[in-house]
Scaffold this motif. Structure first.
Motif, PDB file in Angstrom:
ATOM      1  N   ILE A  84      17.843   8.359   7.025  1.00 51.29           N
ATOM      2  CA  ILE A  84      16.490   7.864   7.324  1.00 51.29           C
ATOM      3  C   ILE A  84      15.757   8.829   8.240  1.00 51.29           C
ATOM      4  O   ILE A  84      14.582   9.165   8.028  1.00 51.29           O
ATOM      5  N   ARG A  85      16.444   9.308   9.262  1.00 53.63           N
ATOM      6  CA  ARG A  85      15.821  10.246  10.194  1.00 53.63           C
ATOM      7  C   ARG A  85      15.455  11.561   9.498  1.00 53.63           C
ATOM      8  O   ARG A  85      14.353  12.093   9.685  1.00 53.63           O
ATOM      9  N   THR A  86      16.385  12.082   8.710  1.00 52.62           N
ATOM     10  CA  THR A  86      16.142  13.355   8.028  1.00 52.62           C
ATOM     11  C   THR A  86      15.006  13.230   7.022  1.00 52.62           C
ATOM     12  O   THR A  86      14.148  14.121   6.928  1.00 52.62           O
ATOM     13  N   ALA A 140     -10.512  18.808   8.626  1.00 53.33           N
ATOM     14  CA  ALA A 140     -10.633  17.440   9.136  1.00 53.33           C
ATOM     15  C   ALA A 140      -9.928  16.444   8.208  1.00 53.33           C
ATOM     16  O   ALA A 140      -9.205  15.546   8.668  1.00 53.33           O
ATOM     17  N   LYS A 141     -10.102  16.602   6.907  1.00 51.72           N
ATOM     18  CA  LYS A 141      -9.481  15.672   5.952  1.00 51.72           C
ATOM     19  C   LYS A 141      -7.959  15.784   5.956  1.00 51.72           C
ATOM     20  O   LYS A 141      -7.251  14.792   5.768  1.00 51.72           O
ATOM     21  N   GLN A 142      -7.465  17.016   6.174  1.00 51.35           N
ATOM     22  CA  GLN A 142      -6.014  17.182   6.240  1.00 51.35           C
ATOM     23  C   GLN A 142      -5.434  16.439   7.442  1.00 51.35           C
ATOM     24  O   GLN A 142      -4.387  15.798   7.350  1.00 51.35           O
ATOM     25  N   LEU A 143      -6.129  16.518   8.563  1.00 49.65           N
ATOM     26  CA  LEU A 143      -5.690  15.770   9.744  1.00 49.65           C
ATOM     27  C   LEU A 143      -5.766  14.266   9.491  1.00 49.65           C
ATOM     28  O   LEU A 143      -4.875  13.506   9.906  1.00 49.65           O
ATOM     29  N   ASN A 144      -6.835  13.836   8.795  1.00 47.77           N
ATOM     30  CA  ASN A 144      -6.949  12.418   8.425  1.00 47.77           C
ATOM     31  C   ASN A 144      -5.767  11.989   7.562  1.00 47.77           C
ATOM     32  O   ASN A 144      -5.180  10.912   7.773  1.00 47.77           O
ATOM     33  N   THR A 145      -5.419  12.841   6.600  1.00 47.05           N
ATOM     34  CA  THR A 145      -4.327  12.516   5.675  1.00 47.05           C
ATOM     35  C   THR A 145      -2.994  12.413   6.403  1.00 47.05           C
ATOM     36  O   THR A 145      -2.210  11.493   6.155  1.00 47.05           O
ATOM     37  N   ILE A 146      -2.734  13.366   7.299  1.00 43.00           N
ATOM     38  CA  ILE A 146      -1.485  13.339   8.069  1.00 43.00           C
ATOM     39  C   ILE A 146      -1.404  12.055   8.882  1.00 43.00           C
ATOM     40  O   ILE A 146      -0.375  11.366   8.898  1.00 43.00           O
ATOM     41  N   SER A 147      -2.494  11.705   9.563  1.00 50.56           N
ATOM     42  CA  SER A 147      -2.514  10.494  10.377  1.00 50.56           C
ATOM     43  C   SER A 147      -2.333   9.248   9.519  1.00 50.56           C
ATOM     44  O   SER A 147      -1.587   8.330   9.883  1.00 50.56           O
ATOM     45  N   ASP A 148      -2.999   9.194   8.367  1.00 49.62           N
ATOM     46  CA  ASP A 148      -2.864   8.044   7.463  1.00 49.62           C
ATOM     47  C   ASP A 148      -1.430   7.917   6.958  1.00 49.62           C
ATOM     48  O   ASP A 148      -0.881   6.812   6.857  1.00 49.62           O
ATOM     49  N   ASN A 149      -0.818   9.054   6.625  1.00 45.51           N
ATOM     50  CA  ASN A 149       0.560   9.028   6.141  1.00 45.51           C
ATOM     51  C   ASN A 149       1.518   8.524   7.222  1.00 45.51           C
ATOM     52  O   ASN A 149       2.453   7.770   6.935  1.00 45.51           O
ATOM     53  N   MET A 151       0.743   6.475   9.588  1.00 42.95           N
ATOM     54  CA  MET A 151       0.507   5.040   9.688  1.00 42.95           C
ATOM     55  C   MET A 151       1.257   4.304   8.578  1.00 42.95           C
ATOM     56  O   MET A 151       1.872   3.254   8.804  1.00 42.95           O
ATOM     57  N   GLN A 152       1.219   4.853   7.363  1.00 44.56           N
ATOM     58  CA  GLN A 152       1.914   4.224   6.246  1.00 44.56           C
ATOM     59  C   GLN A 152       3.425   4.240   6.441  1.00 44.56           C
ATOM     60  O   GLN A 152       4.119   3.266   6.113  1.00 44.56           O
ATOM     61  N   VAL A 153       3.936   5.346   7.003  1.00 43.12           N
ATOM     62  CA  VAL A 153       5.372   5.432   7.272  1.00 43.12           C
ATOM     63  C   VAL A 153       5.788   4.364   8.278  1.00 43.12           C
ATOM     64  O   VAL A 153       6.817   3.690   8.115  1.00 43.12           O
ATOM     65  N   ARG A 154       5.006   4.198   9.325  1.00 43.31           N
ATOM     66  CA  ARG A 154       5.323   3.190  10.336  1.00 43.31           C
ATOM     67  C   ARG A 154       5.223   1.773   9.753  1.00 43.31           C
ATOM     68  O   ARG A 154       6.050   0.910  10.066  1.00 43.31           O
ATOM     69  N   ASP A 291       8.895   3.476  16.258  1.00 44.07           N
ATOM     70  CA  ASP A 291       8.521   3.433  17.670  1.00 44.07           C
ATOM     71  C   ASP A 291       8.685   4.749  18.413  1.00 44.07           C
ATOM     72  O   ASP A 291       8.201   4.878  19.540  1.00 44.07           O
ATOM     73  N   GLU A 292       9.374   5.729  17.819  1.00 43.46           N
ATOM     74  CA  GLU A 292       9.596   6.985  18.528  1.00 43.46           C
ATOM     75  C   GLU A 292       9.161   8.205  17.708  1.00 43.46           C
ATOM     76  O   GLU A 292       8.266   8.955  18.127  1.00 43.46           O
ATOM     77  N   LEU A 293       9.786   8.407  16.567  1.00 43.86           N
ATOM     78  CA  LEU A 293       9.561   9.641  15.816  1.00 43.86           C
ATOM     79  C   LEU A 293       8.131   9.752  15.289  1.00 43.86           C
ATOM     80  O   LEU A 293       7.470  10.786  15.460  1.00 43.86           O
ATOM     81  N   ALA A 294       7.650   8.705  14.619  1.00 42.91           N
ATOM     82  CA  ALA A 294       6.288   8.759  14.082  1.00 42.91           C
ATOM     83  C   ALA A 294       5.235   8.814  15.196  1.00 42.91           C
ATOM     84  O   ALA A 294       4.283   9.598  15.099  1.00 42.91           O
ATOM     85  N   PRO A 295       5.349   8.021  16.268  1.00 41.93           N
ATOM     86  CA  PRO A 295       4.385   8.166  17.365  1.00 41.93           C
ATOM     87  C   PRO A 295       4.407   9.549  18.003  1.00 41.93           C
ATOM     88  O   PRO A 295       3.355  10.058  18.423  1.00 41.93           O
ATOM     89  N   GLN A 296       5.581  10.178  18.097  1.00 38.86           N
ATOM     90  CA  GLN A 296       5.650  11.537  18.638  1.00 38.86           C
ATOM     91  C   GLN A 296       4.888  12.513  17.739  1.00 38.86           C
ATOM     92  O   GLN A 296       4.156  13.386  18.230  1.00 38.86           O
ATOM     93  N   ALA A 297       5.059  12.360  16.431  1.00 37.56           N
ATOM     94  CA  ALA A 297       4.327  13.212  15.500  1.00 37.56           C
ATOM     95  C   ALA A 297       2.824  12.943  15.592  1.00 37.56           C
ATOM     96  O   ALA A 297       2.001  13.876  15.554  1.00 37.56           O
TER      97      ALA A 297
END
Length: 485
Positions: A84-86, A140-149, A151-154, A291-297
């Motif tokens: 899961i982590r990898t 800007a859209k790439q940053l939006n996409t990364i952030s949205d992804n 959020m979806q992962v979390r 709670d840790e990995l995705a918020p750090q990213a």
């Protein structure tokens, strides 16, 4: 030996080999059945006084090396945790993209830099200004996409936690019920092998979620303890794990703020850290992702977005801006507010003043966002200043970066390097966990059903059956002879 004694011995032998044949048949039929433990017939000699009277079946035993089973469960839980982590870290690395890879953050940033240089060389060209706008929007859209992804992962992790908690509670209840049933059937002398197989499968399922140690209790019952110390099952009393799914997890939602649910054990809050009570399995890894990995990213890409916005809303770069005015990059159309950095990468967008599609004018890229009328078409001063601002080395104001000064491209490269390094570390742990699990799996399977060996046993059983049949036939002939005298 008397005729009666010989007959009794032969009949008991035929009964024993018949039971042995049935066990071999069951072993062979279930060779590929998940959770099935190989059976062996246990025999003992019978006698009256000092005279042997045959053989009896004392039981059918399940062949299980409990030490190997316990170690294998822990290894599989650790492997699931590592996977899961990898997978998460590999996914984040792909979101950012390899340097030079089309569509990656670095490539889009390089394209933006190139578009600035191109526009500065021909400030009168609307086509080049349009290309510059498109390149800025791409970043800007790439940053939006990364952030949205992220959020979806979390959100997905939160959903999976809820599902695993349901599975955990249901499995513990079923194991408790099997404990009661096994005790009752053992007291009645009924074979409980199939129930033990079923219980072992359920414990395996629990251990993949929360690694456990199985402890034998009286009357065939078991107790389950998480390796972190939590009591999950004691006899017929399963613990109840509580969790409330969020439905949708946004960047600002955290466990500490109460916006996200933790775990309860029989109504008492427990730690969700991966090294605490429930750590080591897939459940702990999912909490780590949420709670840790995705918020750090998220923190890193938000810090990058903050740096990018601040570079272009500086009045020293664009003199037409007043202090507090939004620059080329904005936080949903407004200027940067450093107290609202969380989730900024998901909100960053281009200032509508330069976007014709939003009622703006493309010439403001050349003449300034605060300009009310077009200026000299050959003036590249602002475009040059924008390019300088992008490449200007600065110490990042936030995020987990070293204290050295970095350009925007340097920050993007640093983010990728951090994610790549974390992924490589996770893969190293994953490889170790996989190797350990494979080794223990081989040891476990060594006690399983070997169909070749079972066929050899069957041949021996046939020989024993034939030998006992010959004894009975010989005794019959002898009786017939005696009766005919």
């Amino acid at each position: 030996m008397s005729i009666t004694g010989a007959m009794n011995s032969a009949l008991s032998g035929m009964t024993a080999v018949s039971r042995a044949a049935s066990v071999v048949s069951s072993n062979t039929a279930n060779a590929l059945t998940e959770g099935y433990a190989r059976r062996e017939v246990s025999l003992a000699a019978t006698q009256v006084g000092t005279t042997g009277t045959g053989v009896k079946v004392t039981g059918v035993n399940r062949v299980v090396n409990q030490t190997v089973v316990n170690d294998l469960r822990l290894a599989e839980a650790d492997l699931g945790n590592s996977n899961i982590r990898t997978d998460f870290l590999s996914g984040v690395e792909k979101m950012v993209g390899e340097s030079g890879e089309p569509g990656s953050l670095s490539a889009l940033l390089a394209g933006f830099d190139s578009a600035l240089i191109s526009a500065a060389s021909r400030p009168d060209s609307d086509a080049r200004l349009t290309s510059l706008l498109n390149a800025a929007q791409g970043v800007a859209k790439q940053l939006n996409t990364i952030s949205d992804n992220l959020m979806q992962v979390r959100t997905s992790a939160d959903d999976q936690i809820a599902n695993q908690v349901d599975t955990l509670n249901n499995s513990l209840k079923q194991i408790a019920q099997l404990n009661r049933t096994i005790t009752a059937q053992q007291a009645s002398g009924v074979d409980t092998g199939a129930l033990l197989d079923q219980r072992q499968l359920l414990v395996d399922q629990v251990s993949a979620i929360v690694p456990v140690r199985e402890v034998m209790r009286e009357n065939g019952q078991i107790a389950l303890f998480a390796t972190g110390g939590a009591v999950l099952l004691e006899g017929s009393k399963p613990s109840e794990i509580g969790f409330d799914p969020a439905g949708l997890v946004t960047a600002d939602m955290t466990l500490a703020s109460g916006a996200l649910s933790g775990l309860t054990l029989n109504g008492m809050a427990i730690s969700t850290s991966d090294d605490k009570l429930i750590g080591g399995g897939s459940l702990g890894a999912l909490f780590a992702v949420r709670d840790e990995l995705a918020p750090q990213a998220q923190t890193q890409v938000d810090a990058f977005a903050r740096d990018l916005i601040s570079r272009f809303q500086d009045p020293s770069v664009d003199p037409t801006l007043a202090v507090g005015d939004p620059g080329l990059f904005t936080d949903k159309g407004v200027a940067l507010d450093t107290t609202q950095e969380v989730g900024l990468a998901g909100r960053i967008e281009i200032n509508a003043l330069v976007d014709p599609a939003q009622g703006g004018a493309i010439w403001r890229l050349r003449d300034g966002l605060g300009a009310t009328t077009p200026g000299a078409v050959g003036d590249s001063t602002l475009l040059t200043a924008l390019g300088t601002a992008l490449s200007d080395p600065r110490v990042p104001a936030s995020g987990d970066f070293s204290g050295t000064k970095k350009s925007s491209s340097g920050m993007a490269a640093d983010i990728l390097s951090q994610f790549s390094s974390a992924r490589q570390t996770a893969e190293t742990q994953q490889a170790y966990s996989s190797s350990r699990q494979s080794t223990l799996k081989e040891l476990f399977l060594a006690d399983g059903v070997d169909t070749d060996q079972e066929m050899q046993k069957l041949m021996q059983i046939e020989q024993a059956y034939a030998a006992n049949a010959k004894v009975i036939s010989a005794m019959d002939q002898l009786l017939q002879t005696l009766l005919g005298m």
